[in-house]
Design a protein around this motif. Structure first.
Motif, PDB file in Angstrom:
ATOM      1  N   ASN A   1       2.955 -15.576  -4.186  1.00 11.62           N
ATOM      2  CA  ASN A   1       2.121 -14.960  -3.150  1.00 11.62           C
ATOM      3  C   ASN A   1       1.996 -13.450  -3.349  1.00 11.62           C
ATOM      4  OD1 ASN A   1       1.361 -17.247  -1.714  1.00 11.62           O
ATOM      5  ND2 ASN A   1       3.212 -17.220  -0.449  1.00 11.62           N
ATOM      6  N   THR A   2       2.990 -12.845  -3.982  1.00 10.83           N
ATOM      7  CA  THR A   2       2.896 -11.412  -4.296  1.00 10.83           C
ATOM      8  C   THR A   2       1.755 -11.160  -5.271  1.00 10.83           C
ATOM      9  OG1 THR A   2       5.274 -11.138  -3.967  1.00 10.83           O
ATOM     10  CG2 THR A   2       4.134  -9.414  -5.204  1.00 10.83           C
ATOM     11  N   ALA A   3       1.674 -12.000  -6.311  1.00 11.13           N
ATOM     12  CA  ALA A   3       0.579 -11.874  -7.280  1.00 11.13           C
ATOM     13  C   ALA A   3      -0.761 -12.114  -6.598  1.00 11.13           C
ATOM     14  CB  ALA A   3       0.777 -12.868  -8.428  1.00 11.13           C
ATOM     15  N   ARG A   4      -0.797 -13.076  -5.674  1.00 11.20           N
ATOM     16  CA  ARG A   4      -2.031 -13.366  -4.934  1.00 11.20           C
ATOM     17  C   ARG A   4      -2.479 -12.153  -4.115  1.00 11.20           C
ATOM     18  NH1 ARG A   4      -3.027 -18.430  -3.622  1.00 11.20           N
ATOM     19  NH2 ARG A   4      -0.803 -18.870  -3.446  1.00 11.20           N
ATOM     20  N   LEU A   5      -1.526 -11.512  -3.437  1.00  9.98           N
ATOM     21  CA  LEU A   5      -1.851 -10.363  -2.592  1.00  9.98           C
ATOM     22  C   LEU A   5      -2.352  -9.184  -3.438  1.00  9.98           C
ATOM     23  CD1 LEU A   5      -1.856  -9.003   0.190  1.00  9.98           C
ATOM     24  CD2 LEU A   5       0.542  -8.360  -0.216  1.00  9.98           C
ATOM     25  N   ILE A   6      -1.660  -8.922  -4.539  1.00  8.64           N
ATOM     26  CA  ILE A   6      -2.090  -7.827  -5.426  1.00  8.64           C
ATOM     27  C   ILE A   6      -3.494  -8.096  -5.956  1.00  8.64           C
ATOM     28  CG2 ILE A   6      -1.645  -6.694  -7.644  1.00  8.64           C
ATOM     29  CD1 ILE A   6       1.368  -7.243  -7.093  1.00  8.64           C
TER      30      ILE A   6
ATOM     31  N   PHE B   1      -2.150  -5.667 -21.281  1.00  8.70           N
ATOM     32  CA  PHE B   1      -1.744  -6.745 -22.206  1.00  8.70           C
ATOM     33  C   PHE B   1      -0.287  -6.567 -22.622  1.00  8.70           C
ATOM     34  CE2 PHE B   1      -6.136  -8.129 -23.464  1.00  8.70           C
ATOM     35  CZ  PHE B   1      -5.904  -9.498 -23.375  1.00  8.70           C
ATOM     36  N   ILE B   2       0.074  -5.363 -23.047  1.00  8.82           N
ATOM     37  CA  ILE B   2       1.431  -5.108 -23.538  1.00  8.82           C
ATOM     38  C   ILE B   2       2.461  -5.338 -22.436  1.00  8.82           C
ATOM     39  CG2 ILE B   2       2.988  -3.301 -24.372  1.00  8.82           C
ATOM     40  CD1 ILE B   2       0.501  -2.093 -25.810  1.00  8.82           C
ATOM     41  N   VAL B   3       2.178  -4.798 -21.241  1.00  5.99           N
ATOM     42  CA  VAL B   3       3.119  -4.938 -20.126  1.00  5.99           C
ATOM     43  C   VAL B   3       3.277  -6.406 -19.729  1.00  5.99           C
ATOM     44  CG1 VAL B   3       3.470  -4.428 -17.673  1.00  5.99           C
ATOM     45  CG2 VAL B   3       2.762  -2.612 -19.232  1.00  5.99           C
TER      46      VAL B   3
ATOM     47  N   ALA C   1       2.608 -11.098 -14.823  1.00  3.40           N
ATOM     48  CA  ALA C   1       1.293 -10.938 -14.195  1.00  3.40           C
ATOM     49  C   ALA C   1       1.307  -9.811 -13.171  1.00  3.40           C
ATOM     50  CB  ALA C   1       0.865 -12.247 -13.542  1.00  3.40           C
ATOM     51  N   ILE C   2       2.357  -9.782 -12.340  1.00  2.84           N
ATOM     52  CA  ILE C   2       2.455  -8.739 -11.311  1.00  2.84           C
ATOM     53  C   ILE C   2       2.544  -7.363 -11.955  1.00  2.84           C
ATOM     54  CG2 ILE C   2       3.969  -7.787  -9.529  1.00  2.84           C
ATOM     55  CD1 ILE C   2       4.658 -10.738  -8.799  1.00  2.84           C
ATOM     56  N   ALA C   3       3.442  -7.219 -12.939  1.00  5.72           N
ATOM     57  CA  ALA C   3       3.610  -5.932 -13.612  1.00  5.72           C
ATOM     58  C   ALA C   3       2.321  -5.516 -14.323  1.00  5.72           C
ATOM     59  CB  ALA C   3       4.766  -6.005 -14.609  1.00  5.72           C
ATOM     60  N   GLY C   4       1.666  -6.467 -15.013  1.00  6.47           N
ATOM     61  CA  GLY C   4       0.441  -6.161 -15.744  1.00  6.47           C
ATOM     62  C   GLY C   4      -0.674  -5.684 -14.826  1.00  6.47           C
ATOM     63  N   MET C   5      -0.879  -6.395 -13.704  1.00  6.63           N
ATOM     64  CA  MET C   5      -1.948  -6.003 -12.781  1.00  6.63           C
ATOM     65  C   MET C   5      -1.681  -4.634 -12.162  1.00  6.63           C
ATOM     66  SD  MET C   5      -3.203  -9.454 -10.770  1.00  6.63           S
ATOM     67  CE  MET C   5      -1.579  -9.924 -10.170  1.00  6.63           C
TER      68      MET C   5
ATOM     69  N   ALA D   1     -11.931  -3.797 -13.205  1.00  7.22           N
ATOM     70  CA  ALA D   1     -11.830  -5.252 -13.344  1.00  7.22           C
ATOM     71  C   ALA D   1     -11.138  -5.628 -14.646  1.00  7.22           C
ATOM     72  CB  ALA D   1     -13.224  -5.881 -13.270  1.00  7.22           C
ATOM     73  N   GLY D   2     -11.572  -5.002 -15.734  1.00  3.88           N
ATOM     74  CA  GLY D   2     -10.950  -5.298 -17.021  1.00  3.88           C
ATOM     75  C   GLY D   2      -9.496  -4.869 -17.057  1.00  3.88           C
ATOM     76  N   GLY D   3      -9.213  -3.657 -16.588  1.00  7.46           N
ATOM     77  CA  GLY D   3      -7.855  -3.140 -16.635  1.00  7.46           C
ATOM     78  C   GLY D   3      -6.881  -3.903 -15.760  1.00  7.46           C
ATOM     79  N   THR D   4      -7.398  -4.512 -14.684  1.00  6.30           N
ATOM     80  CA  THR D   4      -6.518  -5.249 -13.757  1.00  6.30           C
ATOM     81  C   THR D   4      -6.417  -6.725 -14.096  1.00  6.30           C
ATOM     82  OG1 THR D   4      -7.195  -3.734 -11.988  1.00  6.30           O
ATOM     83  CG2 THR D   4      -6.052  -5.738 -11.330  1.00  6.30           C
TER      84      THR D   4
END
Length: 553
Positions: free
Chosen positions: A115-120, A508-510, A467-471, A445-448
């Motif tokens: 849900n954290t990833a969903r909220l972000i 991508f790296i993160v 996913a969370i860290a990358g976004m 959009a691309g960066g997130t």
């Protein structure tokens, strides 16, 4: 008010009535209607709706103007925006459709079980769509401001009211069919002027075949005036910025939430692929026409306006000067308007060209209606995306899972109204020209999202921590770079519009490093990822592929 303005207003009002009528007729009655049009849109019409959704004010109003000013260097916009659809059609759209969710945040939340990833993702979607819609409202202000001969900020206010009405009524079901109508109107409005301009200048009605000769003549005029040639590569930018902008627009196209959700409205993975194919065809009609538009407009300006006595300029110049989007000044005091003394905003080229070429009031009114169709079609899709991110992903999935359909629809409609008002206020004094603002949305959009979506579909080891860290890192880095680059602090000459080339690789790296350093996702989530790679007649479970009849393959 002159007869030309009256004709334009009547044509725009007629199209407004059509859009609102379609929305009322196809009014959303359930959440599936409101968010994904009950997944029943045929691929051909969905492709046309995608074309309408895609042909924003940046494409219709800003594209030709950008090419007119930048020449060769402006082609990065065309190559980036069309190339991104190949990424989306082949790498993401069918798989996301098979997953069967309503929104991009919902896919991310369920794919990573977080849900954290969903909220972000929901917050990022709102930010991206909000930035994008500022460009559309700014475009509507340019159109209405010219017709009513008022500053464009007042035109923006009028556009806000119209968009809020029909987007609130119809939801995705209504928006789909209004976007089909808007595409038909805008593409006719875009092509007719260049056909007439081609006839005027070359006596040939096929501008796509004749504008190459005009480009050569522009090169000769530029040499005569001592300017860099119109078609000279990297005259207005360097190679790094060209590549960065093209890359940013490609990955942004593939990751824009309001574009991706259009692929959720069809029945199958196959239909999603065909939607992408039809969309490319419909989009190509305009993008193949934009360079011709720019070439003919520049040629007419250089040969019929520049070089004229300053006190004998055509009447249309006075009208556009009043909008603050055109400036003409006899700087050297010789009484003659020189080419370098014309300062024309990218955002008025398409709107002004029918007047520049003296094409008549009907064509001018048609272009005005087409420009409004472009701004409204994209704005509608963006508002639905903002609405669904709040009402479905935040309100329903996180705050009130027991909410009834009625409450969810009400939350979605209120989100549209509030988002339109706030974006409209910002658009009264836009922070850049339309194509620039839209490029920021693509960079965000691309960066997130692009790395997280691509890895989420094709690498089963991607987990929620990655996913969370990358976004978060991708969004932060991209916003930061846009801010610094806009104020002159760049890396390798990459401007704010190319920020995606900075944010996407870091994301991508993160995502990869954090996913490898933390525990693998649960097995059932990994199985779901593998399942996305098979046609809908097959499913992957317990390490084996199963057919619809229950037999193992």
């Amino acid at each position: 008010m002159d007869s030309q303005s009256i004709v334009s207003i009547l044509m725009i009002l007629a199209t407004f009535g059509l859009y609102i009528g379609i929305s009322v007729y196809n009014r959303a009655k359930a959440t599936s209607d409101f968010y994904v049009a009950s997944r029943g849109v045929p691929p051909f019409w969905n492709g046309m709706a995608i074309g309408g959704d895609w042909m924003s004010a940046a494409s219709f109003i800003g594209m030709a103007g950008t090419l007119l000013v930048l020449g060769y260097d402006g082609l990065a916009y065309i190559m980036g925006w069309t190339g991104g659809y190949l990424f989306l059609t082949f790498l993401l759209a069918p798989q996301l459709r098979k997953y069967g969710r309503y929104t991009v945040p919902e896919f991310i939340g369920d794919r990573f079980g977080s849900n954290t990833a969903r909220l972000i993702a929901a917050i990022a979607t709102i930010i991206i769509s909000f930035v994008y819609i500022i460009g559309q409202l700014s475009g509507s202000g340019v159109v209405i401001g010219r017709i009513l001969e008022i500053p464009s900020m007042y035109g923006t206010m009028i556009g806000v009211v119209v968009i809020a009405i029909y987007a609130t009524l119809g939801g995705m079901k209504g928006i789909t069919w209004t976007q089909v109508a808007q595409y038909i109107i805008l593409i006719i409005a875009y092509i007719i002027p260049i056909v007439f301009m081609s006839l005027q200048v070359t006596s040939n009605p096929l501008p796509w075949l004749t504008y190459g000769n005009i480009v050569n003549e522009l090169g000769a005029l530029d040499r005569e005036l001592g300017f860099s040639e119109y078609f000279a590569p990297f005259a207005e930018s360097d190679k790094a910025q060209f590549i960065a902008l093209m890359f940013t627009l490609m990955v942004g196209t593939a990751a824009l939430p309001h574009v991706i959700v259009r692929f959720y409205t069809v029945t199958t993975m196959k239909a999603a692929r065909w939607s992408g194919a039809w969309a490319l065809l419909f989009i190509g009609f305009l993008y193949l026409s934009a360079p011709a538009y720019a070439a003919f407009s520049r040629f007419i300006l250089m040969t019929r306006v520049a070089g004229q006595p300053i006190d004998q300029l055509p009447a249309w110049t006075t009208t556009w000067v009043n909008t603050n989007l055109l400036k003409v000044a006899d700087e050297n005091g010789d009484g003659i308007l020189q080419w370098k003394e014309i300062v024309i905003s990218n955002d008025i080229v398409v709107m002004a060209t029918p007047e520049i070429a003296n094409l008549g009031m009907f064509v001018i009114g048609l272009v005005a209606a087409g420009a409004m169709a472009a701004a409204l079609s994209t704005a509608g899709g963006l508002l639905i995306t903002i609405s669904s991110s709040f009402a479905h992903d935040i309100y329903y999935r996180l705050m009130n899972p027991q909410a009834s359909d009625k409450k969810r629809l009400a939350a979605g409609r209120w989100a549209i109204v509030l988002a339109t008002i706030v974006a409209g206020v910002v658009a009264l004094d836009p922070p850049g020209v339309i194509t620039q603002i839209v490029a920021w949305a693509f960079a965000l959009a691309g960066g997130t999202f692009f790395p997280v979506l691509l890895l989420g579909v094709w690498w089963k080891r991607t987990n929620k921590q990655g996913a969370i860290a990358g976004m978060l890192v991708g969004l932060f880095v991209t916003i930061t770079y846009i801010f610094f680059a806009k104020n002159g602090m760049t890396l390798f000459g990459i401007k704010d519009t190319g920020a995606g080339l900075i944010g996407v690789p870091i994301n991508f790296i993160v995502t990869y490093v954090v996913s490898k350093m933390t525990a693998a996702p649960p097995q059932h989530l990994q199985d779901e990822v593998i399942d996305l790679r098979y046609p809908e007649q097959m499913s992957y479970k317990d390490g084996q592929v199963w057919l619809d009849d229950g037999s193992a393959k």
